[in-house]
Motif scaffolding. Structure first.
Motif, PDB file in Angstrom:
ATOM      1  N   SER A  63     -19.202  70.733 127.723  1.00  0.00           N
ATOM      2  CA  SER A  63     -18.143  70.922 126.734  1.00  0.00           C
ATOM      3  C   SER A  63     -17.034  69.933 127.061  1.00  0.00           C
ATOM      4  CB  SER A  63     -17.598  72.349 126.769  1.00  0.00           C
ATOM      5  OG  SER A  63     -16.444  72.434 125.952  1.00  0.00           O
ATOM      6  N   ILE A  64     -16.922  68.910 126.255  1.00  0.00           N
ATOM      7  CA  ILE A  64     -15.923  67.872 126.528  1.00  0.00           C
ATOM      8  C   ILE A  64     -14.509  68.448 126.483  1.00  0.00           C
ATOM      9  CG2 ILE A  64     -15.686  67.030 124.158  1.00  0.00           C
ATOM     10  CD1 ILE A  64     -15.748  64.160 125.438  1.00  0.00           C
ATOM     11  N   LYS A  65     -14.305  69.489 125.677  1.00  0.00           N
ATOM     12  CA  LYS A  65     -12.989  70.135 125.596  1.00  0.00           C
ATOM     13  C   LYS A  65     -12.609  70.815 126.906  1.00  0.00           C
ATOM     14  CE  LYS A  65     -12.029  71.536 120.972  1.00  0.00           C
ATOM     15  NZ  LYS A  65     -12.021  72.618 120.001  1.00  0.00           N
ATOM     16  N   LYS A  66     -13.604  71.375 127.586  1.00  0.00           N
ATOM     17  CA  LYS A  66     -13.345  72.158 128.793  1.00  0.00           C
ATOM     18  C   LYS A  66     -13.550  71.368 130.079  1.00  0.00           C
ATOM     19  CE  LYS A  66     -14.760  76.387 126.471  1.00  0.00           C
ATOM     20  NZ  LYS A  66     -15.766  77.453 126.426  1.00  0.00           N
ATOM     21  N   GLU A  67     -14.013  70.150 129.967  1.00  0.00           N
ATOM     22  CA  GLU A  67     -14.332  69.344 131.149  1.00  0.00           C
ATOM     23  C   GLU A  67     -13.051  68.814 131.790  1.00  0.00           C
ATOM     24  OE1 GLU A  67     -16.967  67.926 133.881  1.00  0.00           O
ATOM     25  OE2 GLU A  67     -17.611  68.961 132.061  1.00  0.00           O
ATOM     26  N   ALA A  68     -12.742  69.317 132.972  1.00  0.00           N
ATOM     27  CA  ALA A  68     -11.546  68.866 133.691  1.00  0.00           C
ATOM     28  C   ALA A  68     -11.682  67.387 134.034  1.00  0.00           C
ATOM     29  CB  ALA A  68     -11.360  69.689 134.962  1.00  0.00           C
ATOM     30  N   GLY A  69     -10.676  66.630 133.710  1.00  0.00           N
ATOM     31  CA  GLY A  69     -10.657  65.212 134.054  1.00  0.00           C
ATOM     32  C   GLY A  69     -11.382  64.302 133.085  1.00  0.00           C
ATOM     33  N   ALA A  70     -11.967  64.840 132.020  1.00  0.00           N
ATOM     34  CA  ALA A  70     -12.716  63.999 131.069  1.00  0.00           C
ATOM     35  C   ALA A  70     -11.817  62.944 130.434  1.00  0.00           C
ATOM     36  CB  ALA A  70     -13.368  64.853 129.994  1.00  0.00           C
ATOM     37  N   CYS A  71     -10.628  63.338 130.047  1.00  0.00           N
ATOM     38  CA  CYS A  71      -9.703  62.413 129.393  1.00  0.00           C
ATOM     39  C   CYS A  71      -9.374  61.234 130.316  1.00  0.00           C
ATOM     40  CB  CYS A  71      -8.440  63.169 128.985  1.00  0.00           C
ATOM     41  SG  CYS A  71      -7.346  62.235 127.921  1.00  0.00           S
ATOM     42  N   GLU A  72      -9.028  61.529 131.538  1.00  0.00           N
ATOM     43  CA  GLU A  72      -8.673  60.482 132.504  1.00  0.00           C
ATOM     44  C   GLU A  72      -9.875  59.598 132.815  1.00  0.00           C
ATOM     45  OE1 GLU A  72      -8.073  63.763 132.898  1.00  0.00           O
ATOM     46  OE2 GLU A  72      -5.908  63.750 132.536  1.00  0.00           O
ATOM     47  N   LEU A  73     -11.040  60.211 132.946  1.00  0.00           N
ATOM     48  CA  LEU A  73     -12.260  59.466 133.245  1.00  0.00           C
ATOM     49  C   LEU A  73     -12.573  58.466 132.134  1.00  0.00           C
ATOM     50  CD1 LEU A  73     -14.804  59.079 135.025  1.00  0.00           C
ATOM     51  CD2 LEU A  73     -15.868  60.886 133.660  1.00  0.00           C
ATOM     52  N   LEU A  74     -12.538  58.918 130.897  1.00  0.00           N
ATOM     53  CA  LEU A  74     -12.849  58.030 129.778  1.00  0.00           C
ATOM     54  C   LEU A  74     -11.760  56.975 129.593  1.00  0.00           C
ATOM     55  CD1 LEU A  74     -14.366  60.591 127.253  1.00  0.00           C
ATOM     56  CD2 LEU A  74     -15.530  59.188 128.967  1.00  0.00           C
ATOM     57  N   ALA A  75     -10.517  57.345 129.812  1.00  0.00           N
ATOM     58  CA  ALA A  75      -9.415  56.379 129.706  1.00  0.00           C
ATOM     59  C   ALA A  75      -9.565  55.258 130.730  1.00  0.00           C
ATOM     60  CB  ALA A  75      -8.075  57.084 129.885  1.00  0.00           C
ATOM     61  N   SER A  76     -10.126  55.572 131.883  1.00  0.00           N
ATOM     62  CA  SER A  76     -10.257  54.572 132.952  1.00  0.00           C
ATOM     63  C   SER A  76     -11.183  53.413 132.578  1.00  0.00           C
ATOM     64  CB  SER A  76     -10.752  55.235 134.242  1.00  0.00           C
ATOM     65  OG  SER A  76     -12.125  55.583 134.143  1.00  0.00           O
ATOM     66  N   HIS A  77     -11.983  53.580 131.537  1.00  0.00           N
ATOM     67  CA  HIS A  77     -12.899  52.514 131.106  1.00  0.00           C
ATOM     68  C   HIS A  77     -12.239  51.498 130.178  1.00  0.00           C
ATOM     69  CE1 HIS A  77     -16.582  54.005 132.948  1.00  0.00           C
ATOM     70  NE2 HIS A  77     -16.169  55.225 132.630  1.00  0.00           N
ATOM     71  N   ASN A  78     -11.022  51.774 129.737  1.00  0.00           N
ATOM     72  CA  ASN A  78     -10.258  50.839 128.900  1.00  0.00           C
ATOM     73  C   ASN A  78     -11.024  50.345 127.675  1.00  0.00           C
ATOM     74  OD1 ASN A  78      -7.898  50.844 130.580  1.00  0.00           O
ATOM     75  ND2 ASN A  78      -9.088  49.620 132.039  1.00  0.00           N
ATOM     76  N   ALA A  79     -11.663  51.257 126.973  1.00  0.00           N
ATOM     77  CA  ALA A  79     -12.358  50.884 125.732  1.00  0.00           C
ATOM     78  C   ALA A  79     -11.329  50.578 124.652  1.00  0.00           C
ATOM     79  CB  ALA A  79     -13.276  52.012 125.281  1.00  0.00           C
ATOM     80  N   ASP A  80     -11.663  49.638 123.789  1.00  0.00           N
ATOM     81  CA  ASP A  80     -10.788  49.283 122.668  1.00  0.00           C
ATOM     82  C   ASP A  80     -10.912  50.276 121.523  1.00  0.00           C
ATOM     83  OD1 ASP A  80      -9.855  46.737 123.757  1.00  0.00           O
ATOM     84  OD2 ASP A  80     -11.936  46.095 123.477  1.00  0.00           O
ATOM     85  N   ILE A  81     -12.108  50.830 121.388  1.00  0.00           N
ATOM     86  CA  ILE A  81     -12.403  51.726 120.276  1.00  0.00           C
ATOM     87  C   ILE A  81     -13.486  52.700 120.725  1.00  0.00           C
ATOM     88  CG2 ILE A  81     -14.199  50.232 119.265  1.00  0.00           C
ATOM     89  CD1 ILE A  81     -12.992  50.940 116.490  1.00  0.00           C
ATOM     90  N   PHE A  82     -13.481  53.890 120.147  1.00  0.00           N
ATOM     91  CA  PHE A  82     -14.568  54.845 120.368  1.00  0.00           C
ATOM     92  C   PHE A  82     -15.335  54.956 119.054  1.00  0.00           C
ATOM     93  CE2 PHE A  82     -12.140  57.701 123.647  1.00  0.00           C
ATOM     94  CZ  PHE A  82     -12.162  56.672 124.580  1.00  0.00           C
ATOM     95  N   LEU A  83     -16.653  55.062 119.158  1.00  0.00           N
ATOM     96  CA  LEU A  83     -17.499  55.271 117.990  1.00  0.00           C
ATOM     97  C   LEU A  83     -18.332  56.520 118.223  1.00  0.00           C
ATOM     98  CD1 LEU A  83     -18.589  54.368 115.237  1.00  0.00           C
ATOM     99  CD2 LEU A  83     -20.287  53.002 116.470  1.00  0.00           C
ATOM    100  N   VAL A  84     -18.290  57.423 117.252  1.00  0.00           N
ATOM    101  CA  VAL A  84     -19.027  58.681 117.322  1.00  0.00           C
ATOM    102  C   VAL A  84     -20.097  58.661 116.237  1.00  0.00           C
ATOM    103  CG1 VAL A  84     -18.861  61.196 117.158  1.00  0.00           C
ATOM    104  CG2 VAL A  84     -16.932  59.873 118.078  1.00  0.00           C
TER     105      VAL A  84
END
Length: 164
Positions: A63-84
């Motif tokens: 659950s990405i909503k409940k995953e502690a640290g998910a936001c910081e982890l994904l931010a650390s990759h410095n992506a320009d855009i996300f595609l879903v």
């Protein structure tokens, strides 16, 4: 352009493979491995298999909503855009607002018709003569963001899910 990619099924894996040829994939988020078959052995999603092939970091959040640290982890990759594309879970604003170019959703119907899961199957079951694809900004409400582009596909009587 560095892309953070969110997806799970075969169709999403096909798009990921094509994107990888033209763009740098910063990371991939997919669903966790799930039991399959009589043995019930965990099997990775098709997107996870592509991630492995291309050597890209892959995250399998229950659950990405409940995953502690998910936001910081994904931010650390410095992506320009996300595609879903066919990820199968709602993404919280704290994550979809991370990239400077925002987060886009590719949806397999002409929105706002057929929001949610299985839009291709739904269009066939309802006998729609025309279906299509929509590219939109992601919002907190499912498949409700501003539409950037869409294209129509005329449905033939012989069409099935793979053709659309």
């Amino acid at each position: 352009m560095r892309i953070g990619y969110f997806g799970s099924p075969d169709l999403s894996a096909t798009l990921l493979s094509a994107l990888h040829k033209e763009f740098e994939i910063a990371f991939i988020v997919t669903n966790p491995d799930r039991p399959k078959g009589r043995s019930a052995n965990p099997v990775p999603t098709p997107v996870a298999l592509v991630a492995e092939q291309i050597g890209c970091p892959v995250y399998k959040f229950a659950s990405i909503k409940k995953e502690a640290g998910a936001c910081e982890l994904l931010a650390s990759h410095n992506a320009d855009i996300f595609l879903v594309f066919a990820y199968g879970s709602l993404i919280p604003r704290s994550i979809f607002d991370l990239p400077p170019e925002k987060t886009l959703n590719l949806h397999a119907s002409l929105l706002p018709e057929l929001r949610g899961a299985s839009p291709i199957q739904s269009s066939l079951l309802r006998g729609f003569p025309v279906t299509g694809w929509t590219l939109q900004y992601i919002t907190e409400e499912l498949d409700a963001g501003d539409i950037l582009s869409s294209c129509e596909i005329h449905v033939l009587d012989s069409d099935r899910v793979p053709e659309l």
